[in-house]
Design a protein around this motif. Structure first.
Motif, PDB file in Angstrom:
ATOM      1  N   ASN A  69       0.830  -1.202   0.000  1.00 32.95           N
ATOM      2  CA  ASN A  69       0.000   0.000   0.000  1.00 32.95           C
ATOM      3  C   ASN A  69       0.870   1.259   0.000  1.00 32.95           C
ATOM      4  O   ASN A  69       0.630   2.197  -0.767  1.00 32.95           O
ATOM      5  CB  ASN A  69      -0.909   0.009   1.230  1.00 32.95           C
ATOM      6  CG  ASN A  69      -2.297  -0.543   0.947  1.00 32.95           C
ATOM      7  OD1 ASN A  69      -2.892  -0.243  -0.083  1.00 32.95           O
ATOM      8  ND2 ASN A  69      -2.809  -1.350   1.850  1.00 32.95           N
ATOM      9  N   MET A  70       1.883   1.281   0.858  1.00 31.88           N
ATOM     10  CA  MET A  70       2.747   2.456   0.942  1.00 31.88           C
ATOM     11  C   MET A  70       3.499   2.688  -0.361  1.00 31.88           C
ATOM     12  O   MET A  70       3.574   3.832  -0.854  1.00 31.88           O
ATOM     13  CB  MET A  70       3.733   2.288   2.101  1.00 31.88           C
ATOM     14  CG  MET A  70       3.088   2.347   3.477  1.00 31.88           C
ATOM     15  SD  MET A  70       4.266   2.081   4.824  1.00 31.88           S
ATOM     16  CE  MET A  70       5.220   3.589   4.737  1.00 31.88           C
ATOM     17  N   ALA A  71       4.044   1.625  -0.933  1.00 39.75           N
ATOM     18  CA  ALA A  71       4.801   1.770  -2.176  1.00 39.75           C
ATOM     19  C   ALA A  71       3.917   2.303  -3.299  1.00 39.75           C
ATOM     20  O   ALA A  71       4.316   3.203  -4.051  1.00 39.75           O
ATOM     21  CB  ALA A  71       5.421   0.436  -2.573  1.00 39.75           C
ATOM     22  N   ASP A  72       2.704   1.762  -3.433  1.00 43.77           N
ATOM     23  CA  ASP A  72       1.793   2.214  -4.495  1.00 43.77           C
ATOM     24  C   ASP A  72       1.391   3.673  -4.286  1.00 43.77           C
ATOM     25  O   ASP A  72       1.344   4.457  -5.238  1.00 43.77           O
ATOM     26  CB  ASP A  72       0.545   1.327  -4.532  1.00 43.77           C
ATOM     27  CG  ASP A  72       0.817  -0.026  -5.161  1.00 43.77           C
ATOM     28  OD1 ASP A  72       1.908  -0.185  -5.748  1.00 43.77           O
ATOM     29  OD2 ASP A  72      -0.042  -0.917  -5.066  1.00 43.77           O
ATOM     30  N   CYS A  73       1.075   4.043  -3.038  1.00 40.21           N
ATOM     31  CA  CYS A  73       0.630   5.416  -2.772  1.00 40.21           C
ATOM     32  C   CYS A  73       1.762   6.420  -2.977  1.00 40.21           C
ATOM     33  O   CYS A  73       1.530   7.527  -3.485  1.00 40.21           O
ATOM     34  CB  CYS A  73       0.073   5.528  -1.358  1.00 40.21           C
ATOM     35  SG  CYS A  73      -1.523   4.690  -1.141  1.00 40.21           S
ATOM     36  N   ILE A  74       2.985   6.061  -2.604  1.00 42.24           N
ATOM     37  CA  ILE A  74       4.128   6.942  -2.873  1.00 42.24           C
ATOM     38  C   ILE A  74       4.317   7.101  -4.377  1.00 42.24           C
ATOM     39  O   ILE A  74       4.543   8.201  -4.886  1.00 42.24           O
ATOM     40  CB  ILE A  74       5.406   6.390  -2.213  1.00 42.24           C
ATOM     41  CG1 ILE A  74       5.309   6.500  -0.698  1.00 42.24           C
ATOM     42  CG2 ILE A  74       6.637   7.140  -2.695  1.00 42.24           C
ATOM     43  CD1 ILE A  74       6.456   5.857   0.051  1.00 42.24           C
ATOM     44  N   HIS A  75       4.200   5.983  -5.112  1.00 46.11           N
ATOM     45  CA  HIS A  75       4.368   6.013  -6.561  1.00 46.11           C
ATOM     46  C   HIS A  75       3.309   6.893  -7.223  1.00 46.11           C
ATOM     47  O   HIS A  75       3.582   7.545  -8.240  1.00 46.11           O
ATOM     48  CB  HIS A  75       4.302   4.590  -7.116  1.00 46.11           C
ATOM     49  CG  HIS A  75       4.522   4.513  -8.591  1.00 46.11           C
ATOM     50  ND1 HIS A  75       5.754   4.743  -9.171  1.00 46.11           N
ATOM     51  CD2 HIS A  75       3.657   4.254  -9.614  1.00 46.11           C
ATOM     52  CE1 HIS A  75       5.651   4.616 -10.488  1.00 46.11           C
ATOM     53  NE2 HIS A  75       4.398   4.316 -10.776  1.00 46.11           N
ATOM     54  N   LEU A 100      14.030  -0.855   1.764  1.00 45.42           N
ATOM     55  CA  LEU A 100      14.241   0.180   0.761  1.00 45.42           C
ATOM     56  C   LEU A 100      14.355  -0.390  -0.641  1.00 45.42           C
ATOM     57  O   LEU A 100      14.290   0.348  -1.618  1.00 45.42           O
ATOM     58  CB  LEU A 100      15.491   0.987   1.106  1.00 45.42           C
ATOM     59  CG  LEU A 100      15.270   2.062   2.168  1.00 45.42           C
ATOM     60  CD1 LEU A 100      16.597   2.678   2.584  1.00 45.42           C
ATOM     61  CD2 LEU A 100      14.339   3.134   1.661  1.00 45.42           C
ATOM     62  N   SER A 101      14.549  -1.709  -0.784  1.00 43.07           N
ATOM     63  CA  SER A 101      14.522  -2.306  -2.116  1.00 43.07           C
ATOM     64  C   SER A 101      13.157  -2.108  -2.746  1.00 43.07           C
ATOM     65  O   SER A 101      13.025  -2.021  -3.962  1.00 43.07           O
ATOM     66  CB  SER A 101      14.851  -3.802  -2.024  1.00 43.07           C
ATOM     67  OG  SER A 101      13.928  -4.454  -1.172  1.00 43.07           O
ATOM     68  N   LEU A 102      12.097  -2.010  -1.906  1.00 41.55           N
ATOM     69  CA  LEU A 102      10.744  -1.795  -2.409  1.00 41.55           C
ATOM     70  C   LEU A 102      10.450  -0.310  -2.568  1.00 41.55           C
ATOM     71  O   LEU A 102       9.869   0.129  -3.552  1.00 41.55           O
ATOM     72  CB  LEU A 102       9.728  -2.423  -1.449  1.00 41.55           C
ATOM     73  CG  LEU A 102       8.244  -2.276  -1.791  1.00 41.55           C
ATOM     74  CD1 LEU A 102       7.931  -2.947  -3.120  1.00 41.55           C
ATOM     75  CD2 LEU A 102       7.390  -2.870  -0.688  1.00 41.55           C
ATOM     76  N   PHE A 103      10.898   0.529  -1.613  1.00 40.31           N
ATOM     77  CA  PHE A 103      10.574   1.950  -1.638  1.00 40.31           C
ATOM     78  C   PHE A 103      11.634   2.801  -2.324  1.00 40.31           C
ATOM     79  O   PHE A 103      11.364   3.943  -2.680  1.00 40.31           O
ATOM     80  CB  PHE A 103      10.402   2.463  -0.202  1.00 40.31           C
ATOM     81  CG  PHE A 103       9.262   1.839   0.522  1.00 40.31           C
ATOM     82  CD1 PHE A 103       7.961   2.176   0.222  1.00 40.31           C
ATOM     83  CD2 PHE A 103       9.485   0.897   1.506  1.00 40.31           C
ATOM     84  CE1 PHE A 103       6.911   1.593   0.893  1.00 40.31           C
ATOM     85  CE2 PHE A 103       8.436   0.317   2.185  1.00 40.31           C
ATOM     86  CZ  PHE A 103       7.142   0.662   1.875  1.00 40.31           C
ATOM     87  N   GLY A 104      12.841   2.245  -2.483  1.00 35.30           N
ATOM     88  CA  GLY A 104      13.930   3.062  -3.010  1.00 35.30           C
ATOM     89  C   GLY A 104      13.626   3.689  -4.352  1.00 35.30           C
ATOM     90  O   GLY A 104      13.902   4.863  -4.578  1.00 35.30           O
ATOM     91  N   TYR A 105      13.053   2.911  -5.265  1.00 32.28           N
ATOM     92  CA  TYR A 105      12.761   3.418  -6.610  1.00 32.28           C
ATOM     93  C   TYR A 105      11.820   4.609  -6.541  1.00 32.28           C
ATOM     94  O   TYR A 105      12.010   5.608  -7.239  1.00 32.28           O
ATOM     95  CB  TYR A 105      12.140   2.304  -7.461  1.00 32.28           C
ATOM     96  CG  TYR A 105      11.774   2.742  -8.868  1.00 32.28           C
ATOM     97  CD1 TYR A 105      12.727   2.717  -9.881  1.00 32.28           C
ATOM     98  CD2 TYR A 105      10.490   3.195  -9.165  1.00 32.28           C
ATOM     99  CE1 TYR A 105      12.409   3.128 -11.165  1.00 32.28           C
ATOM    100  CE2 TYR A 105      10.152   3.612 -10.444  1.00 32.28           C
ATOM    101  CZ  TYR A 105      11.119   3.574 -11.445  1.00 32.28           C
ATOM    102  OH  TYR A 105      10.798   4.001 -12.709  1.00 32.28           O
TER     103      TYR A 105
END
Length: 409
Positions: A69-75, A100-105
């Motif tokens: 959820n966090m990764a999609d919303c940041i994206h 951070l491998s998930l959020f880094g991008y």
């Protein structure tokens, strides 16, 4: 610190959303800072019609993993605002940097706006960024100016390169002390509170019942009720047995020498030596009772922690303990290690068994960054960037004599 990248006279208009964007701003904060954050967001939304702010409690998709959820919303957001405080650093930022491998991008391509709500140690990944101070009397206007600045003009708000590998899987989330730790006797096993989930675990353990059940298992280890738990009782009993052994030896020898028959003397002497040795052994055992009890209780406690880890492991959390009054919680991704065990016959049952027996010790190794050395393990490909992954660690333990015994410390 200069916190405003907007030129004077620039019209304050929120940049329109692009086709791939749903929100102008993604806000991440600790639950402790929720009231302050909600006031800020309400003021911004009231002053700027059409402003779309993503807050996790209202915009996350129910039923999905928190991190997805966090990764999609940041994206899908133009900018990311982080409300910094010590509570945030110990809870939400732990979760962000834990994977951070998930959020880094996402984070490396989105302007990140750190807001310093209360003094804290700013995370390494954000330490070079321009941040806004909540105590600044121009704080609100600066937030508005930043929101109205197009992303391409906010180079100073972009995070730097991805930080060192130690911020990935293997991150310590929490050290939990037992209730009344300072007043806890050395012989007593600690009791841990289940009233609420600590903030650093809330982002990973969405269901509070998982935490309560795991800690409840730990609280099932009972302290002894024997009077030997008191040092005074052990000393008194030990001294009494030693004196009794000396007295018995003296009386039996005296009585034996009053008899002139050599056979009787030999028999009496042998009996006196055996009785004296038996009483001395009982005395030493009484004095050493606490050490034996401590080892036995630690083995029991480690097995209980392993039992709790059977509940926590699906949430990428492991618990570890090396004392009777403190436990550690670490964030560690175990799916790759689990797949390695599944290649063996009855792999799932084997994975559950090694979780039960070795997960507590492994979690402590992660916390202290102290792993057993072995040439075989260092040359093998693991699933953790720093240190041994769980399957490597288990492999080392199984190669030791009595490999499936519990090694609590």
């Amino acid at each position: 610190m200069d916190s405003c990248p907007v030129e004077e006279g620039m019209a304050l208009a929120i940049p329109p959303l692009r086709q791939s964007e749903k929100f102008h701003l993604f806000v991440s904060y600790s639950s402790v800072d929720a009231a302050w954050t909600h006031r800020l967001i309400s003021r911004l939304e009231a002053a700027h019609a059409g402003l779309k702010v993503c807050l996790h409690q209202r915009d996350f998709t129910p039923g999905r993993n928190v991190m997805e959820n966090m990764a999609d919303c940041i994206h899908q957001s133009q900018k990311v605002l982080l409300v910094l405080s010590q509570d945030f650093v110990q809870s939400r930022w732990c979760l962000l940097e834990a994977n951070l491998s998930l959020f880094g991008y996402c984070l490396e391509r989105k302007p990140v706006i750190p807001v310093l709500l209360r003094p804290c140690q700013v995370p390494l990944h954000l330490s070079h960024l321009t941040y806004l101070e909540a105590t600044d009397r121009h704080f609100y206007s600066k937030v508005v100016q930043v929101l109205c600045t197009p992303n391409q003009r906010m180079a100073r708000f972009l995070p730097g390169p991805r930080p060192v590998p130690s911020l990935y899987s293997g991150k310590t989330l929490l050290t939990l002390n037992c209730i009344n730790r300072d007043n806890l006797p050395s012989w007593k096993v600690g009791t841990f509170s289940t009233l609420g989930v600590p903030d650093p675990l809330k982002e990973v353990l969405e269901d509070p019942e998982v935490y309560k059940q795991a800690v409840g298992i730990l609280n099932g280890v009972r302290s002894p009720r024997s009077c030997l738990r008191y040092l005074g009782c052990r000393l008194t009993l030990g001294i009494f047995l030693i004196l009794l052994s000396l007295t018995s030896a003296f009386l039996i020898v005296v009585c034996g020498f009053q008899n002139d028959k050599p056979r009787s003397i030999f028999l009496v002497t042998t009996v006196s030596v055996c009785v004296s040795l038996l009483l001395l052994v009982l005395a030493v055992n009484s004095l050493c009772w606490f050490r034996r009890f401590s080892k036995r209780k630690m083995r029991e406690l480690v097995l209980k922690v392993g039992e709790a880890n059977l509940l926590l492991a699906p949430h990428s959390v492991l618990m570890g303990c090396d004392t009777k009054n403190k436990v550690y919680f670490v964030y560690v991704l175990l799916e790759d290690c689990r797949q390695a065990f599944l290649q063996a016959p009855e792999g799932e049952a084997l994975f559950q068994e090694v979780l039960l027996r070795f997960s507590s010790t492994y979690a402590c190794c992660l916390v202290h960054s102290d792993f057993p050395l072995c040439e075989d393990a260092t040359g093998a490909q693991g699933h953790l960037e720093v240190g041994l992954c769980f399957c490597q660690f288990v492999s080392l333990q199984l190669k030791r004599p009595g490999g499936f015994g519990v090694n609590p410390v």
